[in-house]
Scaffold this active site. Structure first.
Site, PDB file in Angstrom:
ATOM      1  N   HIS A   1     -15.980   1.843  -4.254  1.00  0.00           N
ATOM      2  CA  HIS A   1     -14.565   1.654  -3.940  1.00  0.00           C
ATOM      3  C   HIS A   1     -14.282   0.269  -3.373  1.00  0.00           C
ATOM      4  O   HIS A   1     -13.131  -0.111  -3.213  1.00  0.00           O
ATOM      5  CB  HIS A   1     -14.106   2.733  -2.967  1.00  0.00           C
ATOM      6  CG  HIS A   1     -12.637   2.987  -2.993  1.00  0.00           C
ATOM      7  ND1 HIS A   1     -11.967   3.409  -4.131  1.00  0.00           N
ATOM      8  CD2 HIS A   1     -11.686   2.883  -2.025  1.00  0.00           C
ATOM      9  CE1 HIS A   1     -10.681   3.549  -3.851  1.00  0.00           C
ATOM     10  NE2 HIS A   1     -10.482   3.233  -2.594  1.00  0.00           N
TER      11      HIS A   1
ATOM     12  N   SER B   1      -6.510   0.970  -4.611  1.00  0.00           N
ATOM     13  CA  SER B   1      -6.590   2.393  -4.313  1.00  0.00           C
ATOM     14  C   SER B   1      -5.193   3.004  -4.434  1.00  0.00           C
ATOM     15  O   SER B   1      -4.600   2.955  -5.502  1.00  0.00           O
ATOM     16  CB  SER B   1      -7.211   2.597  -2.929  1.00  0.00           C
ATOM     17  OG  SER B   1      -7.606   3.928  -2.745  1.00  0.00           O
TER      18      SER B   1
ATOM     19  N   TYR C   1       0.842  -1.200   0.000  1.00  0.00           N
ATOM     20  CA  TYR C   1       0.000   0.000   0.000  1.00  0.00           C
ATOM     21  C   TYR C   1       0.876   1.248   0.000  1.00  0.00           C
ATOM     22  O   TYR C   1       0.943   1.971  -0.963  1.00  0.00           O
ATOM     23  CB  TYR C   1      -0.965  -0.008   1.183  1.00  0.00           C
ATOM     24  CG  TYR C   1      -1.994   1.095   1.106  1.00  0.00           C
ATOM     25  CD1 TYR C   1      -3.115   0.958   0.302  1.00  0.00           C
ATOM     26  CD2 TYR C   1      -1.839   2.282   1.814  1.00  0.00           C
ATOM     27  CE1 TYR C   1      -4.062   1.973   0.207  1.00  0.00           C
ATOM     28  CE2 TYR C   1      -2.778   3.303   1.735  1.00  0.00           C
ATOM     29  CZ  TYR C   1      -3.880   3.147   0.925  1.00  0.00           C
ATOM     30  OH  TYR C   1      -4.798   4.153   0.835  1.00  0.00           O
TER      31      TYR C   1
ATOM     32  N   ASP D   1     -17.953   4.438  -7.632  1.00  0.00           N
ATOM     33  CA  ASP D   1     -16.904   4.870  -6.706  1.00  0.00           C
ATOM     34  C   ASP D   1     -16.975   6.384  -6.508  1.00  0.00           C
ATOM     35  O   ASP D   1     -16.929   7.148  -7.473  1.00  0.00           O
ATOM     36  CB  ASP D   1     -15.534   4.480  -7.263  1.00  0.00           C
ATOM     37  CG  ASP D   1     -14.431   4.481  -6.212  1.00  0.00           C
ATOM     38  OD1 ASP D   1     -14.543   5.252  -5.238  1.00  0.00           O
ATOM     39  OD2 ASP D   1     -13.465   3.722  -6.374  1.00  0.00           O
TER      40      ASP D   1
END
Length: 728
Positions: A699, A578, A498, A661
């Site tokens: 999302h 993301s 991430y 989203d």
């Protein structure tokens, strides 16, 4: 050997049937954008949607919808024909049927929690009278909406548990509407407040509350805080303050109009009222790493109708965490003035930062990641090399020792300030998420809920390793695999990361990963810079002009896994969502030779234009913006969409997005897929560039069970195919 495992192993003997030679062609309509004198070509800007209205950029057009349908059809033709899908979906379905229980929260004598079991698409919400009382159903979203697309996004009982506010949204759009329930009868009250609502806090008498909503769903920066009296229409609610009115917060700061305008599109304000109704902590996010704070006297507001803000701290870097009010005292977790975090006591009658008192001082070696407040006890949740340690303190700062945990992993507490009773949640990669009923005063602990998972966690092992990044920085990584794995360089491996927004990657259990482990797959999670695992400095080392460090850390993780004999470039896949989708997009464009496959889920990819859509200006303090001449240069250097090169042999990539989203616009996945399909020098029948845009999702939150099964199967089979588990 279990029959289902034999079925999955047999998949590797099957061949992959042929599919269409190439995805549907996409017309290039080149647009030239000029940034600070530099011309940048954009051949697929039309896939953003309708940009004619500056207030609603990216609205879906019919032609983009038709194009998306064609791409989805191609992707389904590829993924649905992979052998073993039915068996894998059945196994995933079994694993998702394991009951999932939320951590209870206690209000008065009522215990509120969620539970999903069997084939239910969404979690149900229950209450008990007393810890050992009978379960009583309060909310069943599966009955409210049989399609499974409606989600209970949050619940917030009042102090004595007599009323419960809750939010619901549909199809993943996260635009929650607030509803109210009488808990004793289960009756819904007439009050209903739309507009992406979250409750900030209840009035002490339970007859009203403060909440946040958007004044317009088409404007992510239109947040407003209001007070609602139960039994009245929300149009009559009193406004406390608006995000747009930065002058209200900074009226004496002497800020320029330009700076005030920039602050309007940060994460903006938040408010936390005290349970006795006297005080309210007000904050304004100045970025992803900083917040300014004030205190407001709510008694004075009730008398005068005006909210007066008394400054606590302004212009310093650092976040705040959990808070607890006790009369005129505020206990608060913060990284302001303490990069690793501390708990301070603030006298609300004299709240300036120079008067704050340390209760739990900063630990130079451990990161304070969370804090819980019980009767007479402060529980400090530390990250010790990305693993949880919980230390207990009295309110005068006296250390009371560590809370014993079931093992090495991730833990969290649910507490109430009127009792020492609490609920401890614990999990690790090889330990299912379990909930314990604990007494923080005595240390007594008993198991409250634990899933009966149809896997054997003892078959896998977890290790934590350290490796050097490009600049020599040591980075930690968790590696999970079946015991007895041979380090022969031939193991299919998924590397996950991430690296942003101070978010930490800590150990967690996933039953649906076990088919991967059982077939010899390796799963690795790197604790990249930009995350919060090692404090404020670790986060800042991966944001703005330092963002390339995140990609370097991830690439170095892949190189380490190859060097140490876990895998090889033909059997190494990467995944992220993301901000993690940006990560995998950058890794693929910077080192296409290092990876065989990539999953880029709900990603940010066109970093020169990202800030123009939805709520993305919230993230300018983390990434920067191409509108700034200095920031343009480093963003352009790594932005995945601008760094795709024609003729390069890219690995296979699966891009996913949600049409609903409200965070990351699906345009990123659309444009990147089109550009890579047109540019890759790889054989599209062997290393395809695939796009899946879910028309019933956002999302990712709130997906019903049947869509979760489809998505997990898609991603696992894609990796199994590309990393050699399914033979051609």
């Amino acid at each position: 050997m279990p029959e289902r495992l034999m079925t999955l192993i047999a998949v590797s003997c099957l061949s992959v049937p042929a599919f269409a030679a190439a995805p549907p062609a996409t017309e290039a309509r080149v647009v030239v954008d000029t940034y600070h004198g530099v011309e940048v070509l954009d051949p697929y800007q039309w896939l953003e949607g309708d940009n004619s209205d500056a207030e609603n950029m990216g609205r879906l057009t019919d032609e983009v919808g038709v194009w998306t349908d064609a791409q989805n059809a191609f992707t389904r033709s590829v993924l649905d024909r992979l052998p073993g899908r039915k068996a894998l979906e059945q196994r995933i379905s079994e694993l998702l049927e394991v009951p999932s229980i939320g951590t209870p929260s206690v209000y008065g004598n009522r215990y509120f929690y969620s539970k999903r079991e069997g084939t239910q698409n969404q979690s149900l919400h229950y209450v008990r009278e007393g810890v050992d009382g009978e379960d009583r159903l309060l909310l069943d979203p599966n009955q409210i909406d049989p399609t499974g697309l409606t989600t209970i996004s949050w619940t917030a009982p009042n102090r004595d548990g007599s009323l419960m506010a809750f939010g619901m949204y549909r199809s993943g759009d996260e635009n929650s509407t607030l509803y109210l329930m009488d808990v004793a009868t289960g009756t819904w009250l007439a009050d209903e407040i739309p507009g992406k609502v979250n409750l900030a806090g209840w009035d002490p008498d339970g007859k009203g509350f403060i909440y946040r909503r958007l004044e317009s769903l088409d404007d992510a920066y239109s947040g407003v805080y209001k007070h609602h009296v139960i039994g009245t229409h929300h149009s009559q609610d009193t406004v406390l303050f608006r995000q747009k009115d930065t002058g209200f917060f900074y009226k004496d700061a002497g800020y320029s109009d330009e700076k005030l305008a920039a602050l309007k599109t940060t994460w903006g304000p938040f408010a936390t009222p005290s349970e006795d109704g006297r005080w309210m902590l007000v904050g304004y996010w100045t970025g992803t790493a900083g917040v300014d704070l004030w205190v407001a006297d709510l008694d004075a507001w009730r008398r005068t109708g005006e909210v007066e803000l008394v400054p606590m701290v302004m212009g310093q870097s650092g976040r705040v965490g959990a808070t607890h009010f006790s009369g005129d005292r505020l206990y608060m977790q913060t990284a302001i003035g303490a990069p690793n975090g501390r708990v301070v006591m603030v006298d609300l009658t004299d709240p300036a930062i120079e008067h704050w008192k340390d209760i739990v001082p900063e630990d130079p070696k451990l990161v304070l990641s969370g804090t819980s407040f019980a009767r007479g006890i402060i529980a400090a949740d530390y990250l010790d090399q990305a693993r949880t340690r919980i230390t207990l303190f009295a309110y005068d700062g006296t250390r009371k020792g560590d809370l014993e945990l079931p093992g090495i992993g991730s833990a969290g507490l649910s507490t109430s300030d009127d009792r020492t009773e609490a609920f401890l949640t614990f999990s690790s990669y090889n330990m299912p998420r379990s909930i314990y009923h604990v007494d923080l005063a005595t240390g007594e602990r008993e198991l409250w809920a634990s899933p009966d998972v149809p896997v054997d966690p003892s078959l896998i092992e977890v290790k934590q390793v350290w490796y050097p990044s490009k600049d020599g920085t040591q980075v930690s990584m968790f590696i999970v695999h079946k015991k007895g794995l041979a380090l022969d360089g031939k193991n299919p491996t998924i590397l996950y990361g991430y690296g942003g927004f101070n978010i930490s990657m800590t150990p967690g259990f996933s039953s649906t990963m076990f088919p991967w482990y059982e077939k010899g797959g390796v799963y690795a999670v790197a604790n990249l810079r930009g995350g919060g695992e090692y404090g404020k400095a670790w986060h800042e080392a991966g944001m703005l002009e330092n963002k390339q460090n995140v990609f370097d850390d991830f690439i170095a993780a892949g190189e380490f896994l190859i060097k140490e004999g876990y895998t090889n470039p033909k059997q190494l896949g990467i995944a992220g969502g993301s901000n993690g989708g940006l990560l995998t997009g950058a890794a693929v464009t910077q080192r296409p030779d290092l990876f065989a496959a990539a999953i880029s889920a709900v990603p940010l990819l066109d970093m020169l234009r990202y800030q123009n859509f939805l709520m993305a200006r919230y993230w300018v303090p983390e990434y920067g913006s191409s509108e700034d001449s200095g920031q343009f240069e480093y963003i352009r250097a790594y932005s995945p969409y601008q760094n795709v090169k024609p003729g390069v042999k890219y690995p296979a990539v699966l891009f996913t997005a949600g049409e609903n989203d409200t965070r990351v616009h699906p345009l990123h996945a659309r444009k990147m897929a089109a550009l890579m399909q047109a540019s890759t020098g790889s054989d599209p029948t062997q290393d395809p560039i695939l796009l899946w845009v879910d028309r019933d999702a956002g999302h990712g939150g709130g997906k019903p069970r049947h869509l979760q099964i489809r998505d997990i199967a898609d991603q696992r089979l894609f990796m199994m195919w590309q990393l050699g588990m399914i033979k051609e």
